[in-house]
Enzyme design. Structure first.
Site, PDB file in Angstrom:
ATOM      1  N   GLY A 175      12.288  71.574 -63.340  1.00 26.02           N
ATOM      2  CA  GLY A 175      12.408  70.169 -63.686  1.00 26.02           C
ATOM      3  C   GLY A 175      11.385  69.786 -64.730  1.00 26.02           C
ATOM      4  O   GLY A 175      10.378  70.469 -64.889  1.00 26.02           O
TER       5      GLY A 175
ATOM      6  N   HIS B  62      11.955  44.693 -91.296  1.00 24.63           N
ATOM      7  CA  HIS B  62      12.410  45.983 -90.790  1.00 24.63           C
ATOM      8  C   HIS B  62      12.828  45.878 -89.311  1.00 24.63           C
ATOM      9  O   HIS B  62      13.930  46.261 -88.933  1.00 24.63           O
ATOM     10  CB  HIS B  62      11.278  47.003 -90.968  1.00 24.63           C
ATOM     11  CG  HIS B  62      11.617  48.390 -90.539  1.00 24.63           C
ATOM     12  ND1 HIS B  62      11.889  49.396 -91.425  1.00 24.63           N
ATOM     13  CD2 HIS B  62      11.739  48.940 -89.305  1.00 24.63           C
ATOM     14  CE1 HIS B  62      12.162  50.504 -90.768  1.00 24.63           C
ATOM     15  NE2 HIS B  62      12.073  50.258 -89.476  1.00 24.63           N
ATOM     16  N   GLU B  63      11.951  45.298 -88.504  1.00 25.05           N
ATOM     17  CA  GLU B  63      12.258  45.202 -87.076  1.00 25.05           C
ATOM     18  C   GLU B  63      13.445  44.265 -86.834  1.00 25.05           C
ATOM     19  O   GLU B  63      14.276  44.512 -85.960  1.00 25.05           O
ATOM     20  CB  GLU B  63      11.040  44.719 -86.282  1.00 25.05           C
ATOM     21  CG  GLU B  63       9.826  45.637 -86.356  1.00 25.05           C
ATOM     22  CD  GLU B  63      10.121  47.089 -86.010  1.00 25.05           C
ATOM     23  OE1 GLU B  63      11.038  47.345 -85.204  1.00 25.05           O
ATOM     24  OE2 GLU B  63       9.454  47.974 -86.569  1.00 25.05           O
TER      25      GLU B  63
ATOM     26  N   ASP C 205      12.649  56.765 -88.446  1.00 20.91           N
ATOM     27  CA  ASP C 205      14.035  56.391 -88.159  1.00 20.91           C
ATOM     28  C   ASP C 205      14.981  57.427 -88.739  1.00 20.91           C
ATOM     29  O   ASP C 205      15.934  57.860 -88.095  1.00 20.91           O
ATOM     30  CB  ASP C 205      14.376  55.040 -88.796  1.00 20.91           C
ATOM     31  CG  ASP C 205      13.602  53.898 -88.165  1.00 20.91           C
ATOM     32  OD1 ASP C 205      13.140  54.068 -87.029  1.00 20.91           O
ATOM     33  OD2 ASP C 205      13.467  52.849 -88.819  1.00 20.91           O
TER      34      ASP C 205
ATOM     35  N   PRO D 133       8.313  67.886 -66.709  1.00 26.82           N
ATOM     36  CA  PRO D 133       6.962  67.614 -66.232  1.00 26.82           C
ATOM     37  C   PRO D 133       6.901  66.269 -65.509  1.00 26.82           C
ATOM     38  O   PRO D 133       7.609  65.341 -65.879  1.00 26.82           O
ATOM     39  CB  PRO D 133       6.123  67.548 -67.504  1.00 26.82           C
ATOM     40  CG  PRO D 133       6.951  68.103 -68.585  1.00 26.82           C
ATOM     41  CD  PRO D 133       8.373  68.024 -68.173  1.00 26.82           C
ATOM     42  N   GLY D 134       6.068  66.208 -64.489  1.00 23.43           N
ATOM     43  CA  GLY D 134       5.845  64.944 -63.815  1.00 23.43           C
ATOM     44  C   GLY D 134       6.929  64.527 -62.846  1.00 23.43           C
ATOM     45  O   GLY D 134       6.942  63.401 -62.357  1.00 23.43           O
TER      46      GLY D 134
ATOM     47  N   THR E 140       4.715  69.962 -58.165  1.00 19.27           N
ATOM     48  CA  THR E 140       3.477  70.307 -57.474  1.00 19.27           C
ATOM     49  C   THR E 140       3.375  69.554 -56.151  1.00 19.27           C
ATOM     50  O   THR E 140       3.050  70.118 -55.109  1.00 19.27           O
ATOM     51  CB  THR E 140       2.266  69.919 -58.351  1.00 19.27           C
ATOM     52  OG1 THR E 140       2.476  70.432 -59.651  1.00 19.27           O
ATOM     53  CG2 THR E 140       0.988  70.442 -57.772  1.00 19.27           C
TER      54      THR E 140
END
Ligand code: ADP
Ligand code: ZN
Length: 626
Positions: free
Chosen positions: A224, A445-446, A521, A226-227, A231
């Site tokens: 799987g 742009h945003e 982008d 990470p995280g 463990t």
């Protein structure tokens, strides 16, 4: 998560998490020794080396003749003296060495000048002189003996235990009583827990199974990203079974010298057998268990020997040894098939990134001890965190608590969680300000991204737009997938491409110019288009064919290593199709932004005023336009 950051910022998470430990030539012991020698040496030299400044014998005599010396003391072959008066830059005391041929004029001269004379037998007691001379050399000799012995031990692959335990396993051992993580603490992985239940039963009462002659699995592979709690799950399994838990990372086996890894493996299994029933957890098994002899990631002898030793140990388990090995990896694709053979890691348990409900469960586990405000809604936060791993969620809760603590609040609010969320996915806000023209360009742009996301069909819903620089990004447009997706339709992907290009198209329309800010982008868009053509058969000209190309999975974020398996002619065709798909997406973006030109301008203006707009504010703004 589909948040597009700008400026050359790479949003794809790198899931290759097998840090290569570089062994350094000086281990802590060696360094400590060197420091000790240095310390002892400097202590001795400060005892022996006198602080009184030394002057030449001639200067000394001149000083006596000109009445500048008030008293002296003979010590061995040295004379220590005191000047009669201190000068500004002249010290009060001095010493000098008596020449080897006796100076018969000295004593009469001193008497004439009325200098006070005394005498001591020697400068230092003789034992100190000897010590000062010898001890540093002894220490240096000891150091060389020590380090050459250590080297021998290392090269010899360890004698009994290896000097200073270099071939000791290094595994961390958690006895049953120290292991407090149980299955209650691991949330949202019900399937995996069920798969491991049998192992728990076996470790609890191995006799029951042995009596019936059942052969239990010895190795289980936890796979799987990470995280996702590999463990944690292993540790909790040991807890539930009530057995000792040995934990080591694959990279810890590897050292500078060949043979160390193998002897560490031997040592680890010996320890675990002695404590059986027991559970061994090997994290990052891929760092030793990669396909042998490919040269991938170094392909060194040390790794192969270590891997062979692990296999030999697992083959060597006898029926009555209840030791189970859990190994974790996020790269099952690179593992040596020998690892996966029957009797070795022949069972696989897969952990996925948590879905909505699992995220709620994980958030609940991690907020057990956190006082949360009433306005907090698990469901809402869970839907804002598509693509987060368990570790990301744990981190999110922690960041929220920190944010509340900074405000000295008693309770963690929804706002704290929102801030933590933004910080994690977009980076911390940067304090440096953009100049006005950069700021305007970022707003345009945003807004371009945002308008495309708002008005194109099939697009992920917009969450917020911001022109506050964060991390390496100048601004952010954040979209939230409404649901966890496992599958992407062609129309969804095409819209996604158009939204990615929205920033650049916006700049072109409003400012009649483009900028380097769109490079990330474009990188993402090109990559996505390439996947559409080569992996998902979404180009009619090429057809439903899957090509092997070395590339990164755009959403899972890991590298797929493949040999190219097509002709140059096909390569040209693929390039043409990628080009066509992007150009078409760009056309769509132009159309939608030109259609909504007024909305675009309105949004730019408000962004420049308020810097950050969430979806509710954006809807208000666009509703009230004249
Ligand atoms: P992995 O070994 O898969 O990289 P870990 O087990 O080290 O992941 O997880 C790191 C941390 O993330 C854990 O200590 C825990 O706080 C959190 N975590 C991950 N998955 C879960 C889960 N399913 N339930 C609760 N916490 C989790
Ligand atoms: Zn952008």
């Amino acid at each position: 998560m589909t948040n597009s950051k700008d400026d050359n910022n790479n949003t794809t998470k790198n899931s290759e998490s097998t840090p290569q430990k570089t062994p350094h030539p000086f281990d802590p012991h060696t360094l400590m020794w060197m420091m000790m020698i240095f310390a002892v040496y400097s202590i001795f030299s400060s005892i022996s080396g006198s602080k009184t400044p030394e002057i030449s014998y001639t200067d000394f005599k001149k000083a006596v003749i000109s009445n500048q010396v008030s008293s002296i003391s003979f010590r061995g072959d040295q004379i220590y003296g005191i000047y009669s008066d201190e000068g500004v830059d002249k010290p009060k005391i001095f010493h000098t060495v008596i020449p080897s041929t006796p100076d018969t004029e000295l004593l009469p001269l001193l008497e004439i000048k009325g200098v006070n004379i005394s005498a001591k037998s020697s400068a230092d007691p003789p034992w100190l002189t000897i010590l000062v001379g010898i001890v540093p050399w002894l220490l240096i000799l000891a150091f060389f003996l020590y380090s050459s012995r250590m080297l021998q031990q290392r090269l010899g692959g360890g004698g009994k235990d290896g000097f200073m335990g270099i071939s000791k396993s290094k595994a961390k051992l958690f006895e049953t009583k120290d292991n407090e993580i149980g299955y209650d603490d691991v949330a949202g992985v019900e399937g995996a827990k069920q798969d491991l239940q049998e192992i728990i039963d076996y470790l609890k009462t191995p006799e029951e199974f042995q009596k019936l002659g059942a052969r239990m699995p010895r190795g289980i592979l936890l796979m799987g990203p990470p995280g996702t709690g590999k463990t944690m799950l292993a540790k909790a399994t040991a807890h539930e079974a009530g057995v000792p838990f040995f934990s080591i990372s694959g990279s810890e086996f590897i050292e500078m010298f060949v043979g160390i890894g193998a002897s560490r493996v031997r040592d680890l299994f010996k320890e675990a057998r002695a404590k059986a029933p027991a559970l061994i957890f090997v994290d990052e098994i891929d760092s030793v268990g990669r396909v042998r002899g490919t040269g991938l990631g170094g392909g060194n002898d040390e790794r192969e020997q270590t891997l062979n030793q692990i296999l030999a140990e697992m083959d060597g388990f006898s029926v009555d040894e209840a030791v189970v090995v859990l190994a974790a990896t996020n790269r099952p694709d690179v593992l040596d098939p020998a690892l996966l053979r029957p009797g070795r890691f022949d069972r696989k348990v897969t952990l996925e990134l948590p879905l909505q409900n699992a995220r709620i469960e994980i958030l609940k586990v991690h907020t057990r001890k956190v006082p949360i405000a009433l306005d907090f809604d698990y469901k809402e936060l869970a839907s804002m965190t598509v693509g987060f791993s368990g570790a990301d969620l744990a981190n999110l809760v922690n960041e929220a608590a920190l944010s509340a603590a900074r405000k000295k609040a008693d309770i963690v609010t929804k706002d704290d969680f929102n801030q933590a969320h933004d910080k994690i996915i977009m980076g911390s806000e940067r304090k440096d300000l953009l100049n006005p023209s950069e700021r305007k360009r970022t707003a345009v742009h945003e807004s371009g991204h945002a308008i495309a996301a708002l008005f194109l069909p099939n697009s992920d819903p917009l969450r917020q737009v911001s022109i506050i620089p964060r991390g390496r990004a100048l601004g952010v447009t954040e979209q939230l997938p409404a649901e966890d997706r496992h599958n992407y339709t062609q129309s969804y992907l095409e819209t996604r491409l158009s939204v990615m290009l929205g920033g650049r198209v916006g700049e072109k329309i409003v400012l009649d110019d483009t900028s380097s800010g769109a490079s990330n982008d474009l990188e993402q868009a090109t990559h996505l288009a390439k996947m559409m053509v080569t992996q998902w058969g979404m180009s009619d000209a090429i057809g439903p064919i899957h090509f092997k190309v070395g590339s990164e999975h755009p959403f899972l974020g890991y590298e797929i290593q493949q040999e190219k398996d097509f002709s140059e002619e096909t390569a040209t065709k693929i390039d043409q199709e990628i080009h066509r798909i992007i150009k078409e997406a760009e056309k769509t973006t132009f159309a939608i932004l030109l259609d909504h030109r007024e909305d675009l301008d309105q949004l730019v203006e408000e962004l420049l005023n308020k810097e950050t707009l969430d979806i509710y504010m954006i809807e208000e703004i666009l509703k009230h336009k004249d």
